[in-house]
Design a protein around this motif. Structure first.
Motif, PDB file in Angstrom:
ATOM      1  N   THR A 155     -12.945   1.312   7.396  1.00 23.32           N
ATOM      2  CA  THR A 155     -13.961   1.189   6.358  1.00 23.32           C
ATOM      3  C   THR A 155     -13.387   1.429   4.971  1.00 23.32           C
ATOM      4  O   THR A 155     -13.992   1.032   3.979  1.00 23.32           O
ATOM      5  N   GLU A 156     -12.254   2.100   4.879  1.00 23.89           N
ATOM      6  CA  GLU A 156     -11.626   2.351   3.576  1.00 23.89           C
ATOM      7  C   GLU A 156     -10.878   1.095   3.140  1.00 23.89           C
ATOM      8  O   GLU A 156      -9.931   0.666   3.797  1.00 23.89           O
ATOM      9  N   PRO A 157     -11.313   0.490   2.035  1.00 24.78           N
ATOM     10  CA  PRO A 157     -10.654  -0.752   1.618  1.00 24.78           C
ATOM     11  C   PRO A 157      -9.228  -0.492   1.143  1.00 24.78           C
ATOM     12  O   PRO A 157      -8.942   0.502   0.490  1.00 24.78           O
ATOM     13  N   ARG A 158      -8.352  -1.396   1.520  1.00 24.38           N
ATOM     14  CA  ARG A 158      -6.956  -1.306   1.074  1.00 24.38           C
ATOM     15  C   ARG A 158      -6.810  -2.126  -0.196  1.00 24.38           C
ATOM     16  O   ARG A 158      -7.516  -3.116  -0.391  1.00 24.38           O
ATOM     17  N   PRO A 159      -5.870  -1.734  -1.047  1.00 23.36           N
ATOM     18  CA  PRO A 159      -5.647  -2.562  -2.229  1.00 23.36           C
ATOM     19  C   PRO A 159      -5.126  -3.930  -1.807  1.00 23.36           C
ATOM     20  O   PRO A 159      -4.536  -4.074  -0.731  1.00 23.36           O
ATOM     21  N   PRO A 160      -5.360  -4.943  -2.628  1.00 18.43           N
ATOM     22  CA  PRO A 160      -4.861  -6.271  -2.265  1.00 18.43           C
ATOM     23  C   PRO A 160      -3.346  -6.249  -2.132  1.00 18.43           C
ATOM     24  O   PRO A 160      -2.665  -5.497  -2.822  1.00 18.43           O
ATOM     25  N   LEU A 161      -2.850  -7.063  -1.227  1.00 21.64           N
ATOM     26  CA  LEU A 161      -1.416  -7.131  -0.971  1.00 21.64           C
ATOM     27  C   LEU A 161      -0.771  -7.979  -2.068  1.00 21.64           C
ATOM     28  O   LEU A 161      -0.947  -9.187  -2.109  1.00 21.64           O
ATOM     29  N   SER A 162      -0.034  -7.310  -2.972  1.00 24.10           N
ATOM     30  CA  SER A 162       0.624  -8.032  -4.061  1.00 24.10           C
ATOM     31  C   SER A 162       1.794  -8.846  -3.513  1.00 24.10           C
ATOM     32  O   SER A 162       2.269  -8.615  -2.395  1.00 24.10           O
ATOM     33  N   HIS A 163       2.251  -9.773  -4.314  1.00 23.28           N
ATOM     34  CA  HIS A 163       3.392 -10.612  -3.922  1.00 23.28           C
ATOM     35  C   HIS A 163       4.622  -9.744  -3.651  1.00 23.28           C
ATOM     36  O   HIS A 163       5.325  -9.942  -2.664  1.00 23.28           O
ATOM     37  N   GLU A 164       4.858  -8.752  -4.530  1.00 25.98           N
ATOM     38  CA  GLU A 164       6.014  -7.863  -4.353  1.00 25.98           C
ATOM     39  C   GLU A 164       5.902  -7.067  -3.063  1.00 25.98           C
ATOM     40  O   GLU A 164       6.868  -6.937  -2.321  1.00 25.98           O
ATOM     41  N   ASN A 165       4.704  -6.522  -2.793  1.00 27.93           N
ATOM     42  CA  ASN A 165       4.523  -5.755  -1.559  1.00 27.93           C
ATOM     43  C   ASN A 165       4.694  -6.628  -0.331  1.00 27.93           C
ATOM     44  O   ASN A 165       5.246  -6.189   0.685  1.00 27.93           O
ATOM     45  N   LEU A 166       4.225  -7.858  -0.405  1.00 31.32           N
ATOM     46  CA  LEU A 166       4.392  -8.795   0.700  1.00 31.32           C
ATOM     47  C   LEU A 166       5.876  -8.974   1.011  1.00 31.32           C
ATOM     48  O   LEU A 166       6.303  -8.892   2.165  1.00 31.32           O
ATOM     49  N   LEU A 167       6.680  -9.190  -0.023  1.00 34.94           N
ATOM     50  CA  LEU A 167       8.120  -9.386   0.167  1.00 34.94           C
ATOM     51  C   LEU A 167       8.800  -8.114   0.665  1.00 34.94           C
ATOM     52  O   LEU A 167       9.615  -8.150   1.590  1.00 34.94           O
ATOM     53  N   ILE A 168       8.456  -6.979   0.067  1.00 41.44           N
ATOM     54  CA  ILE A 168       9.051  -5.700   0.472  1.00 41.44           C
ATOM     55  C   ILE A 168       8.705  -5.391   1.923  1.00 41.44           C
ATOM     56  O   ILE A 168       9.575  -5.032   2.722  1.00 41.44           O
ATOM     57  N   ASN A 169       7.426  -5.537   2.274  1.00 39.06           N
ATOM     58  CA  ASN A 169       7.011  -5.283   3.656  1.00 39.06           C
ATOM     59  C   ASN A 169       7.741  -6.199   4.627  1.00 39.06           C
ATOM     60  O   ASN A 169       8.113  -5.785   5.731  1.00 39.06           O
ATOM     61  N   GLU A 170       7.957  -7.441   4.222  1.00 41.86           N
ATOM     62  CA  GLU A 170       8.641  -8.380   5.108  1.00 41.86           C
ATOM     63  C   GLU A 170      10.102  -7.997   5.291  1.00 41.86           C
ATOM     64  O   GLU A 170      10.645  -8.096   6.388  1.00 41.86           O
ATOM     65  N   LEU A 171      10.754  -7.541   4.222  1.00 42.35           N
ATOM     66  CA  LEU A 171      12.135  -7.052   4.342  1.00 42.35           C
ATOM     67  C   LEU A 171      12.200  -5.870   5.305  1.00 42.35           C
ATOM     68  O   LEU A 171      13.094  -5.780   6.153  1.00 42.35           O
ATOM     69  N   ILE A 172      11.237  -4.976   5.170  1.00 41.20           N
ATOM     70  CA  ILE A 172      11.202  -3.792   6.040  1.00 41.20           C
ATOM     71  C   ILE A 172      10.896  -4.199   7.475  1.00 41.20           C
ATOM     72  O   ILE A 172      11.527  -3.710   8.416  1.00 41.20           O
ATOM     73  N   ARG A 173       9.947  -5.114   7.664  1.00 42.06           N
ATOM     74  CA  ARG A 173       9.608  -5.556   9.022  1.00 42.06           C
ATOM     75  C   ARG A 173      10.814  -6.202   9.695  1.00 42.06           C
ATOM     76  O   ARG A 173      11.093  -5.939  10.857  1.00 42.06           O
ATOM     77  N   GLU A 174      11.531  -7.062   8.961  1.00 43.09           N
ATOM     78  CA  GLU A 174      12.706  -7.716   9.529  1.00 43.09           C
ATOM     79  C   GLU A 174      13.742  -6.670   9.962  1.00 43.09           C
ATOM     80  O   GLU A 174      14.315  -6.750  11.043  1.00 43.09           O
ATOM     81  N   TYR A 175      13.954  -5.660   9.125  1.00 45.48           N
ATOM     82  CA  TYR A 175      14.876  -4.565   9.443  1.00 45.48           C
ATOM     83  C   TYR A 175      14.404  -3.800  10.684  1.00 45.48           C
ATOM     84  O   TYR A 175      15.189  -3.530  11.596  1.00 45.48           O
ATOM     85  N   LEU A 176      13.119  -3.449  10.729  1.00 50.20           N
ATOM     86  CA  LEU A 176      12.584  -2.692  11.863  1.00 50.20           C
ATOM     87  C   LEU A 176      12.722  -3.464  13.172  1.00 50.20           C
ATOM     88  O   LEU A 176      13.142  -2.906  14.189  1.00 50.20           O
ATOM     89  N   GLU A 177      12.378  -4.733  13.151  1.00 49.25           N
ATOM     90  CA  GLU A 177      12.459  -5.527  14.371  1.00 49.25           C
ATOM     91  C   GLU A 177      13.905  -5.754  14.799  1.00 49.25           C
ATOM     92  O   GLU A 177      14.203  -5.741  15.989  1.00 49.25           O
TER      93      GLU A 177
END
Length: 147
Positions: free
Chosen positions: A40-62
């Motif tokens: 129920t707690e809204p998250r802030p919109p996913l910015s372009h930078e966060n999208l890229l950063i999260n993807e870099l981290i996800r690729e590393y984690l996987e």
């Protein structure tokens, strides 16, 4: 006849030797997080930078087989379930790759580049301000003296 304690030890040793115990623990953590996550707690919109950063981290984690950690990141951040295309990510970051660099996550190449590069600024890179999600300030994203 084996006691309950001996049976527990045997099961634990078997799960550890098969490499399953750590996976089970990670899966339990992910499920507990999912159950406790306040949808129920809204998250802030996913910015372009966060999208890229999260993807870099996800690729590393996987790559490092931290799959449950990656699944929690995806769920918590609102990152799309389907990973971004690596070539798209490299293009967005203006990264050129050789054949060898494609076998490891982009994050490894970026870190390696910055660790080995020396420039006119004593090896330092000039950083520009990045856009943050709406309603977020730089001071709210950095730990202060009270942290």
């Amino acid at each position: 006849m084996a006691t309950i304690t001996e049976l527990k030890c045997a099961v634990r040793e078997t799960l550890e030797s098969r490499g399953v115990l750590s996976q089970l623990k990670a899966r339990i953590r992910a499920e507990v997080f999912s159950a406790l996550d306040d949808q129920t707690e809204p998250r802030p919109p996913l910015s372009h930078e966060n999208l890229l950063i999260n993807e870099l981290i996800r690729e590393y984690l996987e790559f490092n087989k931290y799959r449950y950690t990656a699944s929690v990141l995806t769920a918590e951040s609102g990152q799309p379930e389907v990973p971004l295309d690596r070539q798209f990510l490299a293009n967005e970051l203006k990264v050129a790759e050789d054949a060898g660099s494609k076998s490891v996550p982009l994050l490894y190449g970026l870190v390696s580049h910055f660790l080995s590069s020396s420039g006119d600024n004593g090896g330092k890179v000039f950083l520009r301000g990045a856009s943050l999600p709406a309603g977020t300030t730089a001071s709210s994203t950095l730990p202060g003296p009270e942290a």
